[in-house]
Write a protein that holds these residues in place. Structure first.
Motif, short mmCIF file in Angstrom:
data_model
loop_
_atom_site.label_atom_id
_atom_site.label_comp_id
_atom_site.label_asym_id
_atom_site.label_seq_id
_atom_site.Cartn_x
_atom_site.Cartn_y
_atom_site.Cartn_z
N LEU A 34 -31.45 -65.67 -2.14
CA LEU A 34 -32.68 -65.15 -2.81
C LEU A 34 -33.08 -66.66 -2.70
O LEU A 34 -34.23 -66.86 -2.24
CB LEU A 34 -32.28 -64.98 -4.44
N PRO A 35 -32.96 -67.95 -3.07
CA PRO A 35 -33.37 -68.81 -3.02
C PRO A 35 -34.44 -69.64 -1.23
O PRO A 35 -35.32 -69.00 -1.70
CB PRO A 35 -33.19 -70.69 -3.54
N ALA A 36 -33.48 -69.51 -0.55
CA ALA A 36 -34.55 -69.79 0.44
C ALA A 36 -34.74 -68.57 1.32
O ALA A 36 -35.95 -69.02 1.60
CB ALA A 36 -32.59 -68.94 1.68
N THR A 37 -35.26 -67.69 0.77
CA THR A 37 -35.72 -66.10 1.09
C THR A 37 -37.31 -66.69 0.11
O THR A 37 -38.42 -66.15 0.84
CB THR A 37 -34.94 -64.89 0.71
N LEU A 38 -37.25 -67.04 -0.58
CA LEU A 38 -37.96 -67.81 -1.39
C LEU A 38 -38.84 -68.90 -1.18
O LEU A 38 -39.62 -68.85 -1.77
CB LEU A 38 -37.91 -67.39 -3.11
N GLY A 39 -38.03 -69.98 -0.42
CA GLY A 39 -38.75 -70.65 0.17
C GLY A 39 -38.18 -71.45 -1.52
O GLY A 39 -38.80 -72.98 -0.83
N ASP A 41 -35.15 -74.33 -1.13
CA ASP A 41 -34.14 -74.69 0.06
C ASP A 41 -33.60 -75.04 -0.86
O ASP A 41 -32.18 -75.44 -0.41
CB ASP A 41 -35.56 -74.71 1.39
N GLN A 42 -33.93 -76.46 -1.52
CA GLN A 42 -33.25 -77.18 -2.05
C GLN A 42 -32.81 -76.89 -3.55
O GLN A 42 -31.72 -77.59 -4.64
CB GLN A 42 -34.23 -78.50 -3.04
N VAL A 43 -32.38 -75.38 -3.96
CA VAL A 43 -32.11 -74.69 -5.13
C VAL A 43 -30.32 -73.97 -4.48
O VAL A 43 -30.85 -73.25 -3.77
CB VAL A 43 -33.02 -74.13 -5.56
N GLY A 44 -29.89 -74.49 -4.63
CA GLY A 44 -28.15 -73.57 -4.80
C GLY A 44 -28.14 -72.74 -5.85
O GLY A 44 -28.06 -72.57 -6.62
N VAL A 45 -27.04 -71.94 -5.58
CA VAL A 45 -26.14 -70.84 -6.52
C VAL A 45 -25.32 -71.09 -6.32
O VAL A 45 -24.19 -71.02 -4.98
CB VAL A 45 -26.67 -69.63 -6.30
N ARG A 46 -24.52 -70.86 -7.49
CA ARG A 46 -22.84 -71.35 -7.77
C ARG A 46 -22.54 -69.97 -8.25
O ARG A 46 -22.96 -69.56 -9.34
CB ARG A 46 -22.29 -72.05 -7.90
N PHE A 62 -27.42 -71.66 -11.32
CA PHE A 62 -28.45 -72.20 -10.40
C PHE A 62 -28.47 -74.11 -9.82
O PHE A 62 -28.69 -74.47 -11.29
CB PHE A 62 -29.76 -71.86 -10.39
N ASP A 63 -28.97 -74.41 -9.29
CA ASP A 63 -28.54 -75.96 -9.34
C ASP A 63 -30.04 -76.34 -8.19
O ASP A 63 -30.23 -75.69 -7.31
CB ASP A 63 -27.60 -76.66 -7.29
N ILE A 64 -30.88 -76.74 -9.69
CA ILE A 64 -32.48 -77.15 -8.96
C ILE A 64 -32.82 -78.68 -9.14
O ILE A 64 -32.24 -79.44 -10.07
CB ILE A 64 -32.80 -76.46 -10.14
#
Length: 69
Positions: A34-39, A41-46, A62-64
């Motif tokens: 989802l973060p990459a889909t929303l542009g 790219d620096q947000v990670g999901v654990r 979410f790693d922001i």
């Protein structure tokens, strides 16, 4: 058709709600993309299975990156 009723009388934390959705069938891979889909790219999901006070649940973090104020 499946129906879910949500009635959080005292509120609900977003990470707990998303974790409950994942635990009930929400696509983990879709959430991780989802973060990459929303542009974002620096947000990670654990996503992890955890146990708190004897209760098993799914925890979503979410790693922001740091944001300027």
């Amino acid at each position: 058709m499946k129906i879910a009723i949500l009635d959080p009388a005292s509120g609900i934390a977003g990470d707990m709600f998303i974790g409950a959705l994942v635990d009930n069938g929400l696509d983990k891979a879709g959430l991780e993309r989802l973060p990459a889909t929303l542009g974002l790219d620096q947000v990670g999901v654990r996503i992890a299975d955890v146990q708190r006070s004897g209760v098993r649940c799914v925890k979503v973090d979410f790693d922001i990156p740091p944001q300027p104020h």
